[in-house]
Design a protein around this motif. Structure first.
Motif, PDB file in Angstrom:
ATOM      1  N   VAL A 147      21.261   9.261  -3.551  1.00  0.00           N
ATOM      2  CA  VAL A 147      21.721   8.432  -2.435  1.00  0.00           C
ATOM      3  C   VAL A 147      22.866   7.540  -2.905  1.00  0.00           C
ATOM      4  O   VAL A 147      22.994   7.257  -4.105  1.00  0.00           O
ATOM      5  N   HIS A 181       0.855  -1.204   0.000  1.00  0.00           N
ATOM      6  CA  HIS A 181       0.000   0.000   0.000  1.00  0.00           C
ATOM      7  C   HIS A 181       0.881   1.240   0.000  1.00  0.00           C
ATOM      8  O   HIS A 181       1.831   1.309   0.774  1.00  0.00           O
ATOM      9  N   ASP A 228       6.505   2.460   6.298  1.00  0.00           N
ATOM     10  CA  ASP A 228       5.887   3.730   5.889  1.00  0.00           C
ATOM     11  C   ASP A 228       6.656   4.944   6.419  1.00  0.00           C
ATOM     12  O   ASP A 228       6.071   5.984   6.700  1.00  0.00           O
TER      13      ASP A 228
HETATM   14  C1  LIG Z   1      19.146  14.543   2.062  1.00  0.00           C
HETATM   15  C2  LIG Z   1      19.172  13.069   2.295  1.00  0.00           C
HETATM   16  C3  LIG Z   1      20.218  12.309   1.775  1.00  0.00           C
HETATM   17  C4  LIG Z   1      20.263  10.944   1.983  1.00  0.00           C
HETATM   18  N1  LIG Z   1      21.320  10.236   1.483  1.00  0.00           N
HETATM   19  C5  LIG Z   1      21.388   8.916   1.703  1.00  0.00           C
HETATM   20  C6  LIG Z   1      22.494   8.139   1.201  1.00  0.00           C
HETATM   21  O1  LIG Z   1      23.420   8.642   0.556  1.00  0.00           O
HETATM   22  N2  LIG Z   1      22.520   6.808   1.443  1.00  0.00           N
HETATM   23  C7  LIG Z   1      21.513   6.200   2.144  1.00  0.00           C
HETATM   24  O2  LIG Z   1      21.594   4.986   2.354  1.00  0.00           O
HETATM   25  N3  LIG Z   1      20.436   6.889   2.603  1.00  0.00           N
HETATM   26  C8  LIG Z   1      20.357   8.227   2.409  1.00  0.00           C
HETATM   27  N4  LIG Z   1      19.278   8.929   2.891  1.00  0.00           N
HETATM   28  C9  LIG Z   1      18.193   8.225   3.601  1.00  0.00           C
HETATM   29  C10 LIG Z   1      17.156   7.587   2.660  1.00  0.00           C
HETATM   30  O3  LIG Z   1      16.609   8.562   1.794  1.00  0.00           O
HETATM   31  C11 LIG Z   1      16.054   6.946   3.498  1.00  0.00           C
HETATM   32  O4  LIG Z   1      16.654   6.096   4.444  1.00  0.00           O
HETATM   33  C12 LIG Z   1      15.091   6.129   2.623  1.00  0.00           C
HETATM   34  O5  LIG Z   1      14.358   6.966   1.769  1.00  0.00           O
HETATM   35  C13 LIG Z   1      14.117   5.342   3.506  1.00  0.00           C
HETATM   36  O6  LIG Z   1      13.255   4.569   2.692  1.00  0.00           O
HETATM   37  P1  LIG Z   1      11.887   3.982   3.257  1.00  0.00           P
HETATM   38  O7  LIG Z   1      11.258   3.256   2.126  1.00  0.00           O
HETATM   39  O8  LIG Z   1      12.125   3.266   4.539  1.00  0.00           O
HETATM   40  O9  LIG Z   1      11.039   5.252   3.694  1.00  0.00           O
HETATM   41  P2  LIG Z   1      10.460   6.409   2.787  1.00  0.00           P
HETATM   42  O10 LIG Z   1      11.392   6.694   1.678  1.00  0.00           O
HETATM   43  O11 LIG Z   1      10.098   7.512   3.722  1.00  0.00           O
HETATM   44  O12 LIG Z   1       9.129   5.788   2.158  1.00  0.00           O
HETATM   45  C14 LIG Z   1       7.991   5.576   2.951  1.00  0.00           C
HETATM   46  C15 LIG Z   1       6.802   5.377   2.022  1.00  0.00           C
HETATM   47  O13 LIG Z   1       5.651   5.114   2.817  1.00  0.00           O
HETATM   48  C16 LIG Z   1       4.546   5.832   2.283  1.00  0.00           C
HETATM   49  N5  LIG Z   1       3.600   6.025   3.392  1.00  0.00           N
HETATM   50  C17 LIG Z   1       3.726   6.806   4.481  1.00  0.00           C
HETATM   51  N6  LIG Z   1       2.660   6.643   5.291  1.00  0.00           N
HETATM   52  C18 LIG Z   1       1.850   5.742   4.700  1.00  0.00           C
HETATM   53  C19 LIG Z   1       0.625   5.138   5.053  1.00  0.00           C
HETATM   54  N7  LIG Z   1      -0.004   5.427   6.193  1.00  0.00           N
HETATM   55  N8  LIG Z   1       0.089   4.238   4.197  1.00  0.00           N
HETATM   56  C20 LIG Z   1       0.713   3.906   3.042  1.00  0.00           C
HETATM   57  N9  LIG Z   1       1.886   4.441   2.660  1.00  0.00           N
HETATM   58  C21 LIG Z   1       2.451   5.344   3.486  1.00  0.00           C
HETATM   59  C22 LIG Z   1       5.149   7.115   1.739  1.00  0.00           C
HETATM   60  O14 LIG Z   1       4.313   7.662   0.739  1.00  0.00           O
HETATM   61  C23 LIG Z   1       6.481   6.597   1.164  1.00  0.00           C
HETATM   62  O15 LIG Z   1       6.371   6.205  -0.185  1.00  0.00           O
HETATM   63  C24 LIG Z   1      19.214  10.303   2.712  1.00  0.00           C
HETATM   64  C25 LIG Z   1      18.147  11.063   3.220  1.00  0.00           C
HETATM   65  C26 LIG Z   1      18.121  12.437   3.028  1.00  0.00           C
HETATM   66  C27 LIG Z   1      16.971  13.229   3.608  1.00  0.00           C
END
Ligand SMILES: Cc1cc2nc3c(=O)[nH]c(=O)nc-3n(C[C@H](O)[C@H](O)[C@H](O)COP(=O)(O)OP(=O)(O)OC[C@H]3O[C@@H](n4cnc5c(N)ncnc54)[C@H](O)[C@@H]3O)c2cc1C
Length: 501
Positions: free
Chosen positions: A70, A43, A156
């Protein structure tokens, strides 16, 4: 490759809350391992249906796609399913900027820079075109009953609503461990999106010789700038009648309109870009100059706050036959200066997919089945948060914390000895260059770096000197390495996951 397990009547039923890079990777990994023996549904509220496909919402539909670059370590990217790697790593879509290191050993290759938006695009296509993952374009909400669901993967993001709704099972995250004098330590960072004129690799010694600016590039990317509280107070968006909630609060990006930076959504102007008395604006421009970027190369400016919290557990039995797992930023949101957030999230996803692949026998799981996976998650939390916490505390040569804000403030105050500051930074760059030799492509002559340093205002030079070089040695050392299970269809042994020593 899909492993052929003995035919079972019941497929493993998995729901994933959140289809960001970690949630989608987990779904693709699991399907690549279990094929039809897993029914996976993801989702995400940032998707919508267009004809017979699920696509990312655009700006007009209220979704601001992320543009950051990243760095994926080769211990991570080399373990992604082959079909995912084939889509991700096509010419022009990634670059190798950072050197080989403990998490990117020579036998697996260099770290790869890639846009998070491209990762999400490729994964969403692979999930529907290759792996047959069911995609639900709406927010996840817990069902009235967990009956029939074996696994809930909670991915999420850092502000996970799903995790919060299950706090009776996972506990409440605590900020106590990441506080100074009883107050949680937060850092304000400016993210300046630019197109680059300088070769990506050339900027590595410039980034590593100080801790004020970080440039992660793929022919352009974000120059990140750490701010003091006083500087952060200048990050204000001005509407027609005064300050409005926008950048820094709602995640807005201010884009150039002539010399001003304006939010597309709120039509508000970034104050420092129009304030002739701004202290911050010239400091931003100096940072751009360091990396060979002109004001005209800036495509957007955003701002965010970084802090960390400790989770007590990552695995919980949430129903009679249902286990919940925290993954990605929902499990461990990290300070990004050492660039590990997504890598850590993907390691957790790989660990869980491997464990499910080994343990699923068509009958309900037991808590003990996930002892190894929970151990890996705790190891990741310890390793990565220790690393990130050191880069937030910035200890001095005696080990006493000297936070980045204090260092920047000290740097902004005189006296200023320009020659000594240039000499210190130049020596740092030369030492870093020597250390990097053989671990990355060739770098320009020392004089090129000296020209860059000489172009800086003396205050910027002092801030860079005071902020210190990257403390790579203190944060380096053993990495948590995820080992994928050998093909052992009848084995009940846990997946071979270990901390490499
Ligand atoms: C400036 C910056 C630079 C970075 N550089 C690096 C790097 O060089 N190397 C590295 O390893 N990491 C880096 N990171 C970290 C990396 O971007 C994050 O760790 C990564 O995006 C996490 O992925 P995720 O899928 O866990 O979470 P997210 O990317 O936050 O995705 C979460 C998803 O859940 C969805 N969502 C939220 N709530 C709900 C809900 N209730 N129901 C359904 N869907 C929902 C959102 O729409 C989203 O698509 C960086 C971060 C930043 C801010």
């Amino acid at each position: 490759m899909v492993v052929r397990l003995p035919q079972r009547a019941v497929p493993l039923r998995v729901d994933v809350a959140g289809g960001g890079p970690v949630g989608l990777s987990f779904a693709c990994m699991l399907k690549s391992m279990l094929g039809d023996q897993a029914a996976v549904r993801v989702h995400d509220r940032r998707w919508m249906r267009r004809r017979n496909r699920i696509v990312w919402r655009g700006l007009a539909d209220g979704n601001m796609r992320r543009e950051q670059v990243v760095t994926l370590q080769s211990n991570v990217w080399s373990l992604l399913p082959q079909q995912v790697r084939q889509r991700l790593f096509v010419g022009g879509r990634f670059s190798e900027m950072w050197p080989l290191g403990p998490d990117s050993p020579a036998e697996r290759g260099r770290p790869r820079n890639i846009k998070i938006r491209w990762i999400e695009d490729c994964l969403l296509d692979a999930a529907q075109d290759v792996y047959g993952v069911e995609l639900v374009p709406q927010a996840y909400s817990s069902p009235d009953s967990w009956d029939g669901l074996h696994v809930l993967a909670i991915a999420d993001g850092a502000r996970s609503a799903t995790r919060d709704s299950l706090k009776d099972h996972f506990g409440t995250p605590s900020r106590d461990l990441y506080s100074v004098d009883g107050a949680p330590l937060d850092e304000r960072v400016l993210g300046i999106r630019v197109t680059a004129k300088v070769h990506d690799e050339y900027t590595v010694p410039l980034t590593v010789c100080q801790n004020r600016f970080l440039f992660n590039s793929l022919g352009g990317g974000f120059i990140n700038m750490r701010l003091t509280a006083e500087e952060a107070s200048e990050i204000v968006a001005l509407g027609e009648c005064g300050p409005v909630r926008c950048i820094g609060v709602l995640g807005c990006t201010m884009r150039p309109q002539g010399p001003r930076f304006v939010c597309d959504k709120h039509r508000a102007v970034l104050k420092p870009s129009v304030d002739r008395l701004s202290f911050l604006w010239p400091r931003i421009m100096d940072g751009l100059r360091f990396f060979g970027v002109d004001a005209a190369d800036v495509a957007g400016i955003t701002s965010f706050t970084l802090g960390m919290q400790q989770m007590s557990k990552f695995t919980a039995q949430i129903g009679p036959r249902t286990f919940g797992f925290l993954l990605g930023d929902a499990a461990n949101a990290l300070h990004f200066w050492p660039g590990r957030g997504l890598n850590t999230g993907l390691k957790g996803a790989l660990s869980l997919a491997a464990e499910l692949r080994t343990r699923w026998r068509g009958t309900p799981f037991h808590a003990a089945d996930f002892a190894v996976h929970e151990g890996i998650m705790q190891q990741l939390q310890y390793r990565e948060k220790s690393r990130a916490w050191i880069t937030m505390l910035m200890p001095d040569e005696n080990g006493a914390p000297r936070g980045i804000e204090d260092r920047i403030r000290d740097g902004l105050q005189g006296p200023f000895d320009r020659n000594a500051l240039v000499a210190t930074l130049y020596e740092r760059v030369r030492t870093i260059k020597a250390r990097l030799a053989g671990r990355m492509g060739s770098l320009p002559a020392d004089e090129w770096f000296l020209t860059r340093i000489n172009a800086m205002d003396v205050r910027t030079l002092k801030v860079m000197v005071e902020s210190g070089p990257w403390i790579t040695r203190r944060i380096g050392g053993d990495e948590i390495v995820i080992r994928m299970p050998q093909e052992r269809p009848n084995s009940t042994q846990p997946a071979g996951l270990s901390l490499v020593s």
